[in-house]
Design an enzyme around this catalytic site. Sequence first.
Site, PDB file in Angstrom:
ATOM      1  N   TYR A 238     -19.956 -14.869 -15.475  1.00  0.00           N
ATOM      2  CA  TYR A 238     -19.780 -15.245 -14.061  1.00  0.00           C
ATOM      3  C   TYR A 238     -18.558 -16.141 -13.877  1.00  0.00           C
ATOM      4  CZ  TYR A 238     -20.841 -16.628  -9.299  1.00  0.00           C
ATOM      5  OH  TYR A 238     -20.770 -16.837  -7.941  1.00  0.00           O
TER       6      TYR A 238
ATOM      7  N   PHE B 130       1.855  -3.841   7.206  1.00  0.00           N
ATOM      8  CA  PHE B 130       0.922  -2.721   7.028  1.00  0.00           C
ATOM      9  C   PHE B 130      -0.244  -2.903   8.005  1.00  0.00           C
ATOM     10  CE2 PHE B 130      -2.671  -0.590   4.887  1.00  0.00           C
ATOM     11  CZ  PHE B 130      -2.172   0.689   4.981  1.00  0.00           C
ATOM     12  N   ASP B 131      -0.966  -1.809   8.313  1.00  0.00           N
ATOM     13  CA  ASP B 131      -1.954  -1.895   9.407  1.00  0.00           C
ATOM     14  C   ASP B 131      -3.073  -2.913   9.172  1.00  0.00           C
ATOM     15  OD1 ASP B 131      -3.087  -0.248   7.502  1.00  0.00           O
ATOM     16  OD2 ASP B 131      -3.755   1.297   8.880  1.00  0.00           O
TER      17      ASP B 131
ATOM     18  N   ASP C  22       4.237  -9.123   0.561  1.00  0.00           N
ATOM     19  CA  ASP C  22       3.150  -8.168   0.360  1.00  0.00           C
ATOM     20  C   ASP C  22       3.726  -7.162  -0.640  1.00  0.00           C
ATOM     21  OD1 ASP C  22       1.486  -6.005   0.392  1.00  0.00           O
ATOM     22  OD2 ASP C  22       1.233  -5.928   2.557  1.00  0.00           O
TER      23      ASP C  22
ATOM     24  N   ALA D  43       2.521  -4.717  -2.727  1.00  0.00           N
ATOM     25  CA  ALA D  43       1.689  -3.617  -3.229  1.00  0.00           C
ATOM     26  C   ALA D  43       2.488  -2.636  -4.096  1.00  0.00           C
ATOM     27  CB  ALA D  43       1.053  -2.882  -2.050  1.00  0.00           C
TER      28      ALA D  43
ATOM     29  N   LYS E  48      -2.328  -0.055  -6.004  1.00  0.00           N
ATOM     30  CA  LYS E  48      -1.085   0.727  -6.027  1.00  0.00           C
ATOM     31  C   LYS E  48      -0.359   0.453  -7.346  1.00  0.00           C
ATOM     32  CE  LYS E  48      -1.986   0.457  -1.408  1.00  0.00           C
ATOM     33  NZ  LYS E  48      -3.105  -0.312  -0.847  1.00  0.00           N
TER      34      LYS E  48
ATOM     35  N   HIS F  64      -7.727   5.107  13.496  1.00  0.00           N
ATOM     36  CA  HIS F  64      -7.550   6.314  12.678  1.00  0.00           C
ATOM     37  C   HIS F  64      -8.678   6.538  11.680  1.00  0.00           C
ATOM     38  CE1 HIS F  64      -5.535   2.917  10.821  1.00  0.00           C
ATOM     39  NE2 HIS F  64      -5.670   3.491   9.648  1.00  0.00           N
TER      40      HIS F  64
HETATM   41  N1  F0G Z   1      -0.298  -3.841   2.065  1.00  0.00           N
HETATM   42  C1  F0G Z   1       0.250  -2.623   1.933  1.00  0.00           C
HETATM   43  C2  F0G Z   1       1.735  -2.491   1.938  1.00  0.00           C
HETATM   44  C3  F0G Z   1      -0.566  -1.505   1.789  1.00  0.00           C
HETATM   45  O1  F0G Z   1      -0.001  -0.309   1.676  1.00  0.00           O
HETATM   46  C4  F0G Z   1      -1.974  -1.688   1.774  1.00  0.00           C
HETATM   47  C5  F0G Z   1      -2.865  -0.544   1.630  1.00  0.00           C
HETATM   48  C6  F0G Z   1      -2.498  -2.962   1.907  1.00  0.00           C
HETATM   49  C7  F0G Z   1      -1.622  -4.026   2.041  1.00  0.00           C
HETATM   50  C8  F0G Z   1      -3.982  -3.236   1.906  1.00  0.00           C
HETATM   51  O2  F0G Z   1      -4.487  -3.124   0.642  1.00  0.00           O
HETATM   52  O3  F0G Z   1      -6.110  -1.222   0.772  1.00  0.00           O
HETATM   53  O4  F0G Z   1      -6.132  -2.825  -1.133  1.00  0.00           O
HETATM   54  O5  F0G Z   1      -6.910  -3.539   1.082  1.00  0.00           O
HETATM   55  N2  F0G Z   1      -2.501   0.620   1.769  1.00  0.00           N
HETATM   56  C9  F0G Z   1      -3.290   1.803   1.563  1.00  0.00           C
HETATM   57  C10 F0G Z   1      -2.473   3.008   1.946  1.00  0.00           C
HETATM   58  C11 F0G Z   1      -4.645   1.787   2.158  1.00  0.00           C
HETATM   59  O6  F0G Z   1      -3.040   4.111   1.992  1.00  0.00           O
HETATM   60  O7  F0G Z   1      -1.263   2.886   2.137  1.00  0.00           O
HETATM   61  P1  F0G Z   1      -5.996  -2.646   0.325  1.00  0.00           P
END
Ligand code: F0G
Length: 457
Positions: free
Chosen positions: A71, A123-124, A214, A216, A257, A449
């Site tokens: 843990y 990102f969204d 960010d 990713a 990613k 979406h």
């Molecule tokens: N930032 C970026 C640039 C992303 O592309 C994503 C996720 C996230 C943050 C959020 O991360 O999914 O681990 O919570 N992108 C995915 C996509 C969902 O399909 O591009 P997460």
Amino acid sequence: MKTIIEPFRIKVVEPIRFTERAERERLIAAAGYNPFRLHADDVLIDLLTDSGTAAMSARQWAGVMEGDESYAGARSFFRFESSVRRIFGYKHVIPTHQGRAAERLLCNALVRPGQIVPGNTHFDTTRANIEASGAVALDLPVAEASDLDSDFPFKGNVDLAALEETLARHGREKIPFVLMTVTNNSRGGQPVSHENLRAARQLAERFSIPLFIDCARFAENAWFVKQREPGYAEKSPFEIARELFSLADGAVMSMKKDAFGNIGGVIALEDDAWAEKVRTNLILTEGFPTYGGLAGRDLEALAIGLEEILDEDYLRYRIASTAYVGRHLTEAGVPVLKPYGGHAIYVDGRRFCAHLRDEQFPGWSLSVAMYTELGVRACEIGNVMFGHPDPDTGVWSWPDLDLVRLAIPRRVYTQSHMDYLVEGMAELYARRETIRGLRFRERPAVLPHFTATFEPV
Ligand code: F0G
């Protein structure tokens, strides 16, 4: 040799299920014409996302067996921490279950209602987290980013003049931090140059505002910088990544990613007080700070994934194999965003379905046709994701780009899968006017979406 081959052999395989067109027509109708609502078993080639869909290496799977599920203070955490710190360089390394949890924790610690978070393009989920904190998520992409045909090498860059103007106008009181998304996913998986990032950093410093990344897809960005930015050709992706992180105060990452993870995220930063706030909040919703919502085996797999992602042979293959799809689609006349992205190829929905109006969702309709005709699942990043009605007038506004993203999972599909995709898209393009438009049946207010349903018009 010009041919670039997959830098791996395949040890474990998963069968994919072939379906007939009539069956797919039925399935997508039952899913409310929303590819997110399909059963994945009914998809032949799944290009919905490159997130969490990577094939893990034998070393990662071995790491899974080594996972320490204690843990608190698990060995796997320390391995994770040192793997992240080796590349990112920040003092505090805090695991989260995925990227959006890291975003939420960052917003929770630093963002107050009424503030503004500027960046190249959020990102969204990042946008949604900023907005859920009562702040405004402000996208300031460079002008070239809206020109689908421009071959500008760093379309992920932030518009520095607009950033300076924003920082000067609102100042430190209203701007908790600048966020740079690397690569810029919502605008074509395009890279950010270090020159641009350095300039953004200097601006932020001038106004005493922190800068976060960010990150990713930081490794793909590093490869583009190596290829395209003067002065970086001789540097290794590792050195380039180290430099990237040295230009920021911290980073949030979806490790689904560029860490070859099926789940996982991290928030890493330098400041002790912020880290304290993040950890306090983490305990409420994610878990103890040494596991943050992940199992020990996940931490282990992510630590190893981060070691593998900066491998030059992998990155060369990764970027070349995505470009292969882009080049062949272009040769077939399919309108795609250029330059080709790192993790995905983006098809121009409006040009592909020129017979459909914005209200009929050209990009989304194309993604539905791709499933019905080819069994391929892709993701619209356009009118459905970002279009919204004005709360007072009800008049809809549409984003400048209506794209369909063909995201390529890491180490999963071979060249022949991609050849099938290209051939199918070329055929679909030849009879594009048969693609029917759609309208909403049900539209949720937040992140529509994922769950919206549609009907043909
Ligand atoms: N930032 C970026 C640039 C992303 O592309 C994503 C996720 C996230 C943050 C959020 O991360 O999914 O681990 O919570 N992108 C995915 C996509 C969902 O399909 O591009 P997460």
